[in-house]
Design a protein around this motif. Structure first.
Motif, PDB file in Angstrom:
ATOM      1  N   GLY A  50      21.385  33.395  54.634  1.00 41.48           N
ATOM      2  CA  GLY A  50      22.288  32.305  53.858  1.00 41.48           C
ATOM      3  C   GLY A  50      21.987  31.755  53.983  1.00 41.48           C
ATOM      4  N   PRO A  51      21.615  30.596  55.224  1.00 41.74           N
ATOM      5  CA  PRO A  51      21.095  29.453  54.686  1.00 41.74           C
ATOM      6  C   PRO A  51      20.193  28.501  53.488  1.00 41.74           C
ATOM      7  CG  PRO A  51      20.268  29.525  57.106  1.00 41.74           C
ATOM      8  CD  PRO A  51      20.922  31.316  56.127  1.00 41.74           C
ATOM      9  N   TRP A  52      19.592  28.897  52.934  1.00 41.35           N
ATOM     10  CA  TRP A  52      19.021  28.900  51.761  1.00 41.35           C
ATOM     11  C   TRP A  52      19.511  29.439  49.934  1.00 41.35           C
ATOM     12  CZ3 TRP A  52      16.974  32.707  47.705  1.00 41.35           C
ATOM     13  CH2 TRP A  52      15.923  32.168  46.951  1.00 41.35           C
ATOM     14  N   MET A  53      19.699  30.926  50.496  1.00 42.97           N
ATOM     15  CA  MET A  53      21.290  30.866  49.157  1.00 42.97           C
ATOM     16  C   MET A  53      22.466  30.497  49.321  1.00 42.97           C
ATOM     17  SD  MET A  53      21.852  35.641  50.198  1.00 42.97           S
ATOM     18  CE  MET A  53      22.540  36.012  49.945  1.00 42.97           C
ATOM     19  N   ALA A  54      22.366  30.349  50.164  1.00 44.07           N
ATOM     20  CA  ALA A  54      23.612  29.159  50.203  1.00 44.07           C
ATOM     21  C   ALA A  54      23.778  27.670  49.710  1.00 44.07           C
ATOM     22  CB  ALA A  54      24.594  28.403  51.919  1.00 44.07           C
ATOM     23  N   ARG A  56      20.653  27.186  47.330  1.00 48.40           N
ATOM     24  CA  ARG A  56      20.477  27.651  46.393  1.00 48.40           C
ATOM     25  C   ARG A  56      22.173  28.028  45.600  1.00 48.40           C
ATOM     26  NH1 ARG A  56      15.287  29.987  44.488  1.00 48.40           N
ATOM     27  NH2 ARG A  56      16.290  29.772  42.403  1.00 48.40           N
ATOM     28  N   MET A  57      23.244  28.336  45.509  1.00 52.42           N
ATOM     29  CA  MET A  57      24.177  28.026  45.164  1.00 52.42           C
ATOM     30  C   MET A  57      24.654  27.273  45.083  1.00 52.42           C
ATOM     31  SD  MET A  57      24.446  31.801  43.915  1.00 52.42           S
ATOM     32  CE  MET A  57      26.196  31.636  43.489  1.00 52.42           C
ATOM     33  N   ASN A  58      24.955  26.474  46.134  1.00 50.90           N
ATOM     34  CA  ASN A  58      25.524  25.494  45.663  1.00 50.90           C
ATOM     35  C   ASN A  58      24.834  23.923  45.332  1.00 50.90           C
ATOM     36  OD1 ASN A  58      27.050  22.391  46.557  1.00 50.90           O
ATOM     37  ND2 ASN A  58      24.683  21.765  47.280  1.00 50.90           N
ATOM     38  N   ASN A  59      23.018  24.460  45.002  1.00 50.88           N
ATOM     39  CA  ASN A  59      22.339  24.019  43.473  1.00 50.88           C
ATOM     40  C   ASN A  59      23.380  24.827  42.102  1.00 50.88           C
ATOM     41  OD1 ASN A  59      20.997  21.850  45.105  1.00 50.88           O
ATOM     42  ND2 ASN A  59      19.402  23.169  45.378  1.00 50.88           N
ATOM     43  N   VAL A  60      23.270  25.589  41.751  1.00 54.12           N
ATOM     44  CA  VAL A  60      24.268  26.267  41.085  1.00 54.12           C
ATOM     45  C   VAL A  60      25.177  25.428  40.189  1.00 54.12           C
ATOM     46  CG1 VAL A  60      24.485  28.732  39.947  1.00 54.12           C
ATOM     47  CG2 VAL A  60      22.359  28.326  41.127  1.00 54.12           C
ATOM     48  N   ALA A  61      26.224  25.586  41.277  1.00 55.64           N
ATOM     49  CA  ALA A  61      27.526  25.073  41.289  1.00 55.64           C
ATOM     50  C   ALA A  61      27.200  23.721  40.936  1.00 55.64           C
ATOM     51  CB  ALA A  61      28.236  24.444  42.639  1.00 55.64           C
ATOM     52  N   LEU A  62      26.888  22.505  41.508  1.00 54.75           N
ATOM     53  CA  LEU A  62      26.065  21.220  40.832  1.00 54.75           C
ATOM     54  C   LEU A  62      26.314  21.159  39.860  1.00 54.75           C
ATOM     55  CD1 LEU A  62      24.335  19.848  44.224  1.00 54.75           C
ATOM     56  CD2 LEU A  62      27.253  19.616  43.490  1.00 54.75           C
ATOM     57  N   PHE A  63      24.679  21.922  39.976  1.00 52.54           N
ATOM     58  CA  PHE A  63      23.908  22.365  37.973  1.00 52.54           C
ATOM     59  C   PHE A  63      25.290  23.051  36.346  1.00 52.54           C
ATOM     60  CE2 PHE A  63      22.136  24.966  34.427  1.00 52.54           C
ATOM     61  CZ  PHE A  63      21.380  24.301  34.041  1.00 52.54           C
ATOM     62  N   ALA A  64      26.435  23.762  37.483  1.00 52.74           N
ATOM     63  CA  ALA A  64      27.476  24.201  36.508  1.00 52.74           C
ATOM     64  C   ALA A  64      28.296  23.366  35.767  1.00 52.74           C
ATOM     65  CB  ALA A  64      27.479  25.021  37.198  1.00 52.74           C
ATOM     66  N   PHE A  65      28.135  22.175  36.939  1.00 51.18           N
ATOM     67  CA  PHE A  65      29.849  21.770  36.562  1.00 51.18           C
ATOM     68  C   PHE A  65      29.404  19.708  35.881  1.00 51.18           C
ATOM     69  CE2 PHE A  65      31.416  24.595  39.106  1.00 51.18           C
ATOM     70  CZ  PHE A  65      32.866  25.066  38.933  1.00 51.18           C
ATOM     71  N   SER A  66      27.737  19.793  36.204  1.00 44.71           N
ATOM     72  CA  SER A  66      27.248  19.015  35.644  1.00 44.71           C
ATOM     73  C   SER A  66      27.001  18.671  34.246  1.00 44.71           C
ATOM     74  CB  SER A  66      26.140  18.686  35.868  1.00 44.71           C
ATOM     75  OG  SER A  66      26.907  18.242  37.614  1.00 44.71           O
ATOM     76  N   LEU A  67      28.312  17.943  33.640  1.00 43.82           N
ATOM     77  CA  LEU A  67      27.844  18.272  32.448  1.00 43.82           C
ATOM     78  C   LEU A  67      28.367  16.637  31.448  1.00 43.82           C
ATOM     79  CD1 LEU A  67      29.723  21.666  30.554  1.00 43.82           C
ATOM     80  CD2 LEU A  67      26.927  21.103  30.622  1.00 43.82           C
ATOM     81  N   GLU A  68      27.678  16.850  30.652  1.00 43.77           N
ATOM     82  CA  GLU A  68      27.369  15.271  29.371  1.00 43.77           C
ATOM     83  C   GLU A  68      28.744  15.731  29.005  1.00 43.77           C
ATOM     84  OE1 GLU A  68      24.556  13.762  27.770  1.00 43.77           O
ATOM     85  OE2 GLU A  68      23.145  13.173  30.174  1.00 43.77           O
ATOM     86  N   ARG A  69      29.781  14.392  28.539  1.00 39.17           N
ATOM     87  CA  ARG A  69      31.218  14.829  27.230  1.00 39.17           C
ATOM     88  C   ARG A  69      30.881  14.879  26.102  1.00 39.17           C
ATOM     89  NH1 ARG A  69      33.923  12.129  23.984  1.00 39.17           N
ATOM     90  NH2 ARG A  69      36.201  12.281  24.015  1.00 39.17           N
ATOM     91  N   ALA A  86      23.419  31.393  35.359  1.00 43.25           N
ATOM     92  CA  ALA A  86      23.069  32.768  35.640  1.00 43.25           C
ATOM     93  C   ALA A  86      22.114  33.128  36.515  1.00 43.25           C
ATOM     94  CB  ALA A  86      23.429  33.837  35.037  1.00 43.25           C
ATOM     95  N   TYR A  87      20.572  32.516  35.314  1.00 40.57           N
ATOM     96  CA  TYR A  87      19.840  32.842  35.787  1.00 40.57           C
ATOM     97  C   TYR A  87      19.245  32.770  37.718  1.00 40.57           C
ATOM     98  CZ  TYR A  87      14.242  32.987  36.145  1.00 40.57           C
ATOM     99  OH  TYR A  87      13.514  33.447  37.034  1.00 40.57           O
ATOM    100  N   GLU A  88      20.025  31.197  37.823  1.00 41.58           N
ATOM    101  CA  GLU A  88      19.324  30.413  39.416  1.00 41.58           C
ATOM    102  C   GLU A  88      20.158  31.622  40.164  1.00 41.58           C
ATOM    103  OE1 GLU A  88      17.732  28.249  39.783  1.00 41.58           O
ATOM    104  OE2 GLU A  88      16.489  28.147  37.996  1.00 41.58           O
ATOM    105  N   ALA A  89      21.136  31.941  39.442  1.00 41.87           N
ATOM    106  CA  ALA A  89      22.714  32.301  40.917  1.00 41.87           C
ATOM    107  C   ALA A  89      21.731  33.978  41.087  1.00 41.87           C
ATOM    108  CB  ALA A  89      23.766  33.003  40.158  1.00 41.87           C
TER     109      ALA A  89
END
Length: 381
Positions: A50-54, A56-69, A86-89
């Motif tokens: 669980g901690p490791w998955m959380a 990794r999923m936190n990093n996926v969320a940060l990556f998903a919502f980190s976009l340049e304009r 999707a691959y990281e998730a």
């Protein structure tokens, strides 16, 4: 069969019956055991990964919502971004998914073992029969399934009430903590609550497994007539076995009669027995029996011997001893060596006399027979 004969199925199924049922896909199965294993192992997997998955999923969320304009207006960038997320998730969830998959695959092995039967996949028209469906709906098994459903609701509900009471104070204290400690505390409470709720289903499985074994065994019970029929099919019907043995005896007798012309002497008891012996000096250690017979078979041996000019000699005690203590194809007993040697020597002398090459033997040999090899004569001898 039970309905036709009026017999009750009171006997436990035989190994052959169980094997046949297994070939048809009929083995005891417990859905509750499978469900318990999947839930418990899935919850334990969350506890360990669980901690490791959380993270990794936190990093996926940060990556998903980190976009340049500028990337927001490029459709190719968005597609690549989505694929990478999707691959990281998938990698983040992979360990837990593997654990759940293994639990689902190997769970059935806990009762009945692993099995694949093509017969179980074959369509059965009786399943489409409404009357059969109604019969299954109001059967004892359906009643047990109903009680199990009620039991699951009661057991899981009771466990949920106990877990909520146990963690109530800890849950209330989360309101006074900062965001990050509150999230960690809530995750801890949720994971252990899930584990305890999943373990509660084991109580249902403990009751269900013995019932499934009993129900499966009861379904396969047999009548005494079914057991007898199965024995006849596996061991062979007595009349068929008797016919086979008769044919085997006839074949062996024909083969034996075919060897009579190769004999050196036929020793007879005038009324019952005939034995044919053969001896090759330098090739055989001792004389061997090529044929023996009683009554009609004995007469047949004498007829064949006469047709092929095989010498015959009446010696009732020796014939009885050879017939009793020696089998066709075997060497004669050691205790009869002297007696048989005297017979062969006497027959050789007679042959020389008939051919005019020697004197006529004065008398028949004594043919001594040891006491342990003697056979009492028949009353008609």
């Amino acid at each position: 069969m039970a309905e036709e004969t009026g017999q009750e199925k009171t006997e436990e199924p035989t190994p052959r019956k169980l094997e046949k049922a297994r070939e048809e896909g009929q083995i005891p199965r417990s859905k509750e055991l499978n469900t318990t294993m999947v839930l418990v192992l899935g919850a334990v997997g969350l506890l360990f990964f669980g901690p490791w998955m959380a993270e990794r999923m936190n990093n996926v969320a940060l990556f998903a919502f980190s976009l340049e304009r500028s990337a927001a207006y490029d459709t190719s960038v968005m597609a690549n971004h989505l694929s990478a997320s999707a691959y990281e998730a998938t990698l983040a969830l992979a360990p837990w998914l593997v654990i759940v998959l293994l639990a689902a695959l190997f769970g059935p092995m806990g009762l009945g073992g692993w099995m694949f039967s093509s017969k179980a996949l074959a369509p059965k028209l009786n399943r489409l029969n409404p009357l059969s469906g109604l019969k299954r709906m109001f059967s004892a098994n359906s009643l047990v399934e109903l009680f199990k459903s009620w039991g699951k609701v009661l057991v899981v509900g009771l466990m949920a009430w106990l877990v909520l009471g146990f963690y109530f104070n800890d849950t209330m204290m989360l309101l006074r903590k900062d965001v990050e400690p509150a999230i960690e505390g809530s995750v801890h409470i949720i994971i252990w609550s899930v584990i305890l709720l999943c373990l509660s289903t084991a109580l249902i499985a403990i009751v269900d497994v013995p019932w499934q074994i009993y129900s499966h065994t009861k379904k396969l019970r047999m009548t005494m007539q079914e057991i007898k029929d199965e024995y006849k099919e596996s061991e062979g019907r007595p009349e068929v076995k008797s016919k086979i043995r008769q044919l085997q005896r006839e074949v062996a007798q024909r083969r034996m009669m075919a060897d009579v012309p190769s004999a050196d002497v036929v020793i007879t008891n005038p009324t019952h027995y005939s034995v044919a012996l053969r001896y090759e000096a330098g090739e055989m250690r001792a004389p061997s029996m090529v044929a023996k017979g009683a009554d009609q078979a004995a007469l047949k041996i004498r007829e064949i011997a006469k047709e092929n000019n095989v010498p015959q000699m009446q010696a009732p005690p020796l014939a009885r001893a050879l017939y009793t203590h020696c089998k066709v194809g075997e060497e004669i007993p050691e205790g009869l060596y002297v007696a048989v040697a005297q017979v062969l020597a006497y027959m050789y002398q007679m042959d020389m006399y008939v051919k005019g090459r020697g004197p006529k033997p004065e008398r028949k040999p004594d043919m001594p027979i040891p006491q342990d090899l003697r056979v009492d004569p028949d009353p008609q001898d």
